[in-house]
Write a protein that holds these residues in place. Structure first.
Motif, short mmCIF file in Angstrom:
data_model
loop_
_atom_site.label_atom_id
_atom_site.label_comp_id
_atom_site.label_asym_id
_atom_site.label_seq_id
_atom_site.Cartn_x
_atom_site.Cartn_y
_atom_site.Cartn_z
N TRP A 64 0.81 -1.22 0.00
CA TRP A 64 0.00 0.00 0.00
C TRP A 64 0.85 1.27 0.00
O TRP A 64 0.32 2.36 -0.19
N ASP A 74 1.42 2.54 -7.73
CA ASP A 74 0.63 1.54 -8.43
C ASP A 74 1.18 1.21 -9.81
O ASP A 74 1.18 0.05 -10.24
N LEU A 81 -5.66 -4.62 -10.64
CA LEU A 81 -4.99 -3.82 -9.61
C LEU A 81 -5.54 -2.41 -9.70
O LEU A 81 -5.65 -1.84 -10.79
N GLY A 104 -5.12 1.59 -8.27
CA GLY A 104 -4.32 2.57 -7.55
C GLY A 104 -5.16 3.79 -7.24
O GLY A 104 -6.01 4.18 -8.04
N THR A 118 -0.92 1.93 -4.50
CA THR A 118 -1.71 0.72 -4.68
C THR A 118 -2.82 0.67 -3.62
O THR A 118 -2.57 0.91 -2.44
N ALA A 150 -5.99 -5.36 -4.90
CA ALA A 150 -5.79 -6.30 -6.01
C ALA A 150 -6.90 -7.33 -5.95
O ALA A 150 -7.34 -7.73 -4.86
#
Length: 539
Positions: free
Chosen positions: A155, A159, A203, A205, A210, A213
């Motif tokens: 995290w 991303d 995924l 962002g 990020t 997922a």
């Protein structure tokens, strides 16, 4: 509904540098390799891989950088030695004074973090539960079979960098979030995660960090994967007909669900230890029950709704445990939507800052389109749970009314409302909604003839330089005298995202990938293809 081909726009030439590269070029001159400086403005660092754009990151003002080269137009700089350089204007950099090199002359290249208006979850230490294991990042990646994790918290990673490491293509990029989606069948290569075949990997962002997922395995939307050779031949002989879902396909899908669930449960237990029961969502129609494993601020959630899908969600533990996360995100997103309306010199008024969701081979136009709007408003439901809520059939076919009813409580809980409005096809009916930055859900009959007309017109529209000529002469010359006929086989939903009062055109956006982000139809076509249910707005 059946996926239709759309006009493909030309690719922008990219500069490729050392696998992971940057866009742009400067006529470089040699510069002192040890000289550094400080960025005076936020600067864009574009990322490419193998000649294709994979996104960008914003390097904040105050970041220390190394001067790589200089030209009359600007500088090429990098944050660390070995990282691909990026271009900036000269006024964006304060160079350090030239000095004799010493052992301590290397600049401090630690980036200075910049505050972001959008909430980004931070990793939260969790107390180890009895029966749990604590593997290293390398051990987790080896078990997953994909290089998802770096050295620290997922995290805290950019991303675009994570997506590049995974080789998951960018699906969309807005000012506040990005999506990266890999459909293995589009690469003709099988992707296995934790020993089971994945059919979609996603995924997200938020603010260039990020956020989550999602890895999808056997699911009813991809029931065509379980077709036998004889059925495949029959389908190939009638490619324009919707997929005929057979008992054999359903049995194959259900057996794959059982196998995938068993493989994933065993793999996750071997990796993290015993699971805990978990439940997401506060309302029955959009809730998921599953098994949960926590690891260093990351929650792994395996959900397997009967006869629906097998799915692994990986998300911040802090977000998973925050009951008010949706309300906070929606309130913040809604406060910014009027700023997302673009007004062009040619008269186009457009909501251009909107996530894309490619439904792939699934007949998931309704769930995918609803996901786009929910993400636009900061809510993170995905098309798989929305398909379940909307009672989508195997291979496609979703009731808009069912999804509206299923998401009603979810939206109300976040502080939103969903409403139905009449629509005759007139720009005047949609103008005040678009001006407020609100995308419109539009049910219609997306026939082949309609899409052929739109694609043909778009091939000309993208190259227009004289908009008066386009409005007065060229656009009328493309008008077809034969009205479009509604065809229930082509029932579809997309988003109305803009209008042009001068040319009397309406902008739509489909869930078929980036090439269909912006398409334009006439008011007359809107009247001919619309369904009687009107339009839907979340606000």
């Amino acid at each position: 509904m059946k996926r239709l081909l759309a006009h493909a726009f030309g690719l922008i030439p990219l500069l490729f540098l050392s696998g992971l590269g940057v866009l742009g070029s400067l006529s470089a001159q040699s510069a002192e390799p040890s000289r550094g400086g400080t960025l005076l403005t936020n600067s864009r660092m574009d990322l490419t891989r193998e000649g294709r754009s994979i996104g960008f990151i914003t390097v904040p003002s105050g970041t220390r950088v190394i001067l790589v080269s200089e030209s009359a137009d600007g500088y090429m700089v990098s944050r660390t030695r070995g990282e691909a350089p990026f271009a900036i204007a000269k006024e964006s950099l304060s160079l350090d004074p030239v000095s004799a090199p010493t052992a301590s002359a290397t600049p401090d290249l630690t980036p200075t973090p910049t505050p972001t208006p959008w909430p980004v979850a931070a990793s939260t230490p969790t107390t180890a539960q009895p029966g749990t294991k604590n593997p290293t990042s390398e051990e987790v990646n080896k078990a997953l079979g994909i290089p998802l994790f770096g050295n620290g918290s997922l995290w805290e990673e950019n991303d675009a960098m994570v997506a590049s490491r995974l080789r998951w293509p960018q699906e969309s990029k807005t000012t506040y979030e990005a999506g990266y989606r890999r459909y293995p069948y589009t690469f003709n290569s099988e992707t296995r995660v934790l020993g089971a075949r994945s059919l979609a990997l996603f995924l997200q962002g938020v603010n260039e960090k990020t956020a989550r997922a999602t890895i999808l395995f056997a699911n009813k939307g991809d029931v065509a994967f379980f077709i036998n050779a004889r059925e495949a031949q029959q389908q190939a002989a009638n490619p324009k007909k919707p997929l005929a879902v057979t008992d054999s396909m359903l049995r194959g899908f259900q057996e794959a669900m059982r196998k995938d669930k068993a493989i994933l449960e065993s793999s996750l237990k071997n990796l993290f230890g015993d699971a805990r029961p978990a439940r997401t969502g506060r309302f029955a129609t959009t809730a998921e029950a599953g098994q949960r494993w926590d690891w260093k601020g990351h929650t792994f959630l395996l959900v397997t709704p009967p006869n629906e899908y097998v799915l692994l969600r990986i998300l911040p533990t802090s977000t998973f445990e925050d009951a008010d996360a949706g309300r906070k995100s929606f309130a913040l997103a809604k406060s910014t939507i009027t700023k997302r309306v673009e007004r062009r010199e040619n008269g186009d008024v457009l909501i251009s800052d909107l996530p894309m969701v490619d439904q792939g081979r699934k007949g998931y136009c309704v769930p995918a389109t609803f996901e786009r709007v929910l993400r636009y408003y900061g809510l993170s439901e995905d098309m798989n749970i929305l398909a379940t809520a909307g009672k989508t059939g195997a291979g496609g076919g979703t009731s808009v009314e069912a999804i509206q009813a299923a998401t009603y409580n979810l939206l109300r809980d976040a502080g939103a409302n969903i409403s139905q409005k009449t629509f005759s096809g007139s720009i005047q009916e949609i103008k005040p909604i678009i001006d407020e930055g609100k995308p419109i859900l539009f049910t219609h009959f997306s026939t082949e003839e309609f899409n052929n007309r739109v694609n043909d017109r778009m091939a000309h529209r993208v190259a227009v330089t004289n908009w008066e000529e386009w409005r007065n002469n060229f656009l009328p010359s493309l008008k077809k005298t034969i009205p479009l006929k509604p065809d229930p086989m082509y029932g579809h939903i997309c988003l109305i995202i803009g209008y042009n009062e001068r040319t009397r055109e309406i902008a739509i956006s489909d869930s078929w990938g980036p090439a269909t982000t912006e398409r334009w139809m006439t008011e007359e076509e809107a009247r001919q293809i619309k369904q009687t249910s009107g339009i839907t707005v979340i606000e």
